[in-house]
Design a protein around this motif. Structure first.
Motif, short mmCIF file in Angstrom:
data_model
loop_
_atom_site.label_atom_id
_atom_site.label_comp_id
_atom_site.label_asym_id
_atom_site.label_seq_id
_atom_site.Cartn_x
_atom_site.Cartn_y
_atom_site.Cartn_z
N TRP A 1 0.82 -1.21 0.00
CA TRP A 1 0.00 0.00 0.00
C TRP A 1 0.86 1.26 0.00
O TRP A 1 0.38 2.35 0.31
CB TRP A 1 -0.93 0.01 1.21
N GLU A 2 2.12 1.15 -0.34
CA GLU A 2 3.02 2.30 -0.25
C GLU A 2 2.52 3.48 -1.09
O GLU A 2 2.52 4.63 -0.63
CB GLU A 2 4.43 1.91 -0.70
N ARG A 3 2.11 3.23 -2.32
CA ARG A 3 1.66 4.32 -3.18
C ARG A 3 0.47 5.05 -2.57
O ARG A 3 0.46 6.30 -2.50
CB ARG A 3 1.29 3.77 -4.57
N GLN A 4 -0.50 4.30 -2.13
CA GLN A 4 -1.71 4.93 -1.58
C GLN A 4 -1.41 5.69 -0.29
O GLN A 4 -1.96 6.78 -0.06
CB GLN A 4 -2.77 3.86 -1.30
N LEU A 5 -0.55 5.14 0.55
CA LEU A 5 -0.24 5.80 1.81
C LEU A 5 0.57 7.07 1.60
O LEU A 5 0.27 8.12 2.20
CB LEU A 5 0.52 4.83 2.73
N ARG A 6 1.59 7.01 0.77
CA ARG A 6 2.40 8.20 0.53
C ARG A 6 1.58 9.33 -0.09
O ARG A 6 1.80 10.51 0.23
CB ARG A 6 3.60 7.86 -0.38
N ALA A 7 0.65 8.98 -0.93
CA ALA A 7 -0.17 10.01 -1.57
C ALA A 7 -1.10 10.70 -0.58
O ALA A 7 -1.53 11.85 -0.81
CB ALA A 7 -0.99 9.38 -2.70
N ALA A 8 -1.39 10.03 0.52
CA ALA A 8 -2.35 10.58 1.48
C ALA A 8 -1.70 11.31 2.65
O ALA A 8 -2.38 11.99 3.41
CB ALA A 8 -3.23 9.45 2.04
N VAL A 9 -0.38 11.18 2.78
CA VAL A 9 0.32 11.74 3.94
C VAL A 9 0.46 13.25 3.84
O VAL A 9 0.84 13.79 2.80
CB VAL A 9 1.71 11.09 4.09
N ASP A 10 0.13 13.95 4.93
CA ASP A 10 0.33 15.39 5.03
C ASP A 10 1.62 15.68 5.79
O ASP A 10 2.06 14.86 6.61
CB ASP A 10 -0.84 16.05 5.78
N PRO A 11 2.23 16.84 5.57
CA PRO A 11 3.46 17.17 6.30
C PRO A 11 3.19 17.37 7.80
O PRO A 11 2.05 17.65 8.20
CB PRO A 11 3.93 18.46 5.64
N ALA A 12 4.24 17.26 8.61
CA ALA A 12 4.11 17.33 10.06
C ALA A 12 3.50 18.65 10.51
O ALA A 12 2.70 18.68 11.46
CB ALA A 12 5.47 17.11 10.72
N GLU A 13 3.85 19.76 9.85
CA GLU A 13 3.32 21.05 10.27
C GLU A 13 1.81 21.14 10.11
O GLU A 13 1.12 21.83 10.86
CB GLU A 13 3.99 22.20 9.53
N VAL A 14 1.27 20.43 9.13
CA VAL A 14 -0.19 20.38 8.95
C VAL A 14 -0.82 19.51 10.04
O VAL A 14 -1.85 19.87 10.63
CB VAL A 14 -0.55 19.85 7.55
N ILE A 15 -0.21 18.37 10.32
CA ILE A 15 -0.73 17.47 11.33
C ILE A 15 -0.74 18.14 12.70
O ILE A 15 -1.65 17.94 13.51
CB ILE A 15 0.10 16.17 11.38
#
Length: 354
Positions: free
Chosen positions: A135-149
């Motif tokens: 699921w690497e492609r799907q997960l990386r596409a959904a990850v937001d940067p730490a400052e947003v989190i």
């Protein structure tokens, strides 16, 4: 029974009680699951009006569980000296400063844990992807940067004065009438945790007595908000004044404690019993709880009652401001604040209160 006007009741609320509004927002660690995540084309799944695909986890839920633990501790701190009211907690004014001190400590812990989590955020995401390489492609596409989190976390509380707008005092009538029911529901939730210490046993440990004492403390600080509370408090006071300070509780005292537990764990029975004692319908020299049958029958009924699992953390990974109970965390909060857990639906005249 002395009747009380709405103005009298509101004076009691505004002069003796404060509203603590607690808000703890926590990142869910999830993103919406999309059709292309599953390799589906348009038209291969029903419309969103009919079907929801749910969500996908972006990191290990254990990494954010500590925030739910701290939120649960804050809620229990409020419930220890207050009761739920208007989306917050109704707390006696003489308890506010102490409660705020506890909440300030939890707020510091929460904010420290946020910084610790953000410092490890990239590593947490990488570890999670490594555990799910397909699921690497799907997960990386959904990850937001730490400052947003980081903006998804917050912990704040506000002590407020309860004061309806001029000309709209009557809008609080139903809310005021529910205070006693809400308190009895919360007491019943605390008492439920004693089931394993009582059902099928012939003695009660000193540790289990601590639950009775927590109930005693909660009833004592809020006894003035509903006259039906005082008769229940007197029963708890009487029982705890007779139990020894050391060793297990057995014999007649255990039977009394068992009967008192049956009363405390049933919010409807609490309401009826408190009202009955006030009206003189219950013999003050009789057994503490209202018994519907012999003790053996009540024990059998209790044994058939499912036990509420206060440690269930199955819903702790949603991003929400709805209260949650404490869960076991793999990462303990910096401070431990040992501080428990609600519905009120019945129609009663306003003059039953205060």
């Amino acid at each position: 029974m002395t009747t009380t006007t709405l103005d009298d009741t509101l004076i009691t609320l505004t002069e003796r009680l404060s509203l603590i509004v607690l808000t703890a927002s926590i990142w869910s660690g999830r993103k919406k699951l999309r059709a292309d995540d599953l390799g589906l084309q348009a038209g291969e799944i029903p419309s969103e009006e009919l079907v929801s695909l749910g969500s996908k986890r972006l990191c290990n839920p254990d990494a954010i569980r500590v925030f739910h633990t701290l939120k649960g501790q804050a809620e229990r701190a409020c419930l220890k000296v207050g009761t739920r009211f208007l989306g917050g907690y109704l707390v006696p004014n003489d308890q506010v400063d102490g409660l705020c001190g506890v909440l300030d400590g939890l707020k510091r812990d929460f904010e420290q844990e946020v910084q610790s989590f953000l410092a490890e955020y990239d590593r947490e995401i990488a570890d999670w992807i490594a555990r799910h390489p397909d699921w690497e492609r799907q997960l990386r596409a959904a990850v937001d940067p730490a400052e947003v989190i980081g903006t998804r976390f917050s912990f704040r509380y506000r002590p407020l004065v309860i004061q309806p707008a001029d000309g709209h005092r009557e809008t609080l009538v139903e809310d005021i009438a529910e205070i006693g029911y809400t308190l009895f529901h919360e007491v019943a939730q605390i008492a439920v945790s004693l089931e394993k210490s009582l059902v099928g046993k012939d003695s009660l440990s000193q540790r289990a007595l601590g639950t009775f004492r927590r109930i005693q403390e909660k009833l004592a600080v809020l006894s003035f908000v509903d006259p039906r509370i005082q008769p229940i408090l007197e029963l708890v006071d009487g029982f705890l004044s007779r139990v020894p300070r050391r060793g297990p509780i057995s014999g007649a005292l255990f039977q009394e404690g068992f009967g008192l537990w049956l009363l405390l764990s049933d919010e409807e029975r609490l309401t009826r019993h408190g009202a009955g004692r006030l009206a003189g319908d219950v013999d003050p020299d009789g057994d503490p709880p209202e018994r519907d049958g012999d003790a053996d029958a009540q024990r059998r009924d209790a044994e058939r009652t499912p036990c509420l699992d206060l440690d269930d953390d199955s819903e702790l990974t949603t991003e929400t401001d709805v209260p949650v109970t404490e869960s076991v965390s793999s990462r303990k909060p910096a401070m431990s604040h040992d501080i428990d857990v609600p519905d009120a639906n019945a129609d009663v005249p306003l003059d039953c209160f205060f």
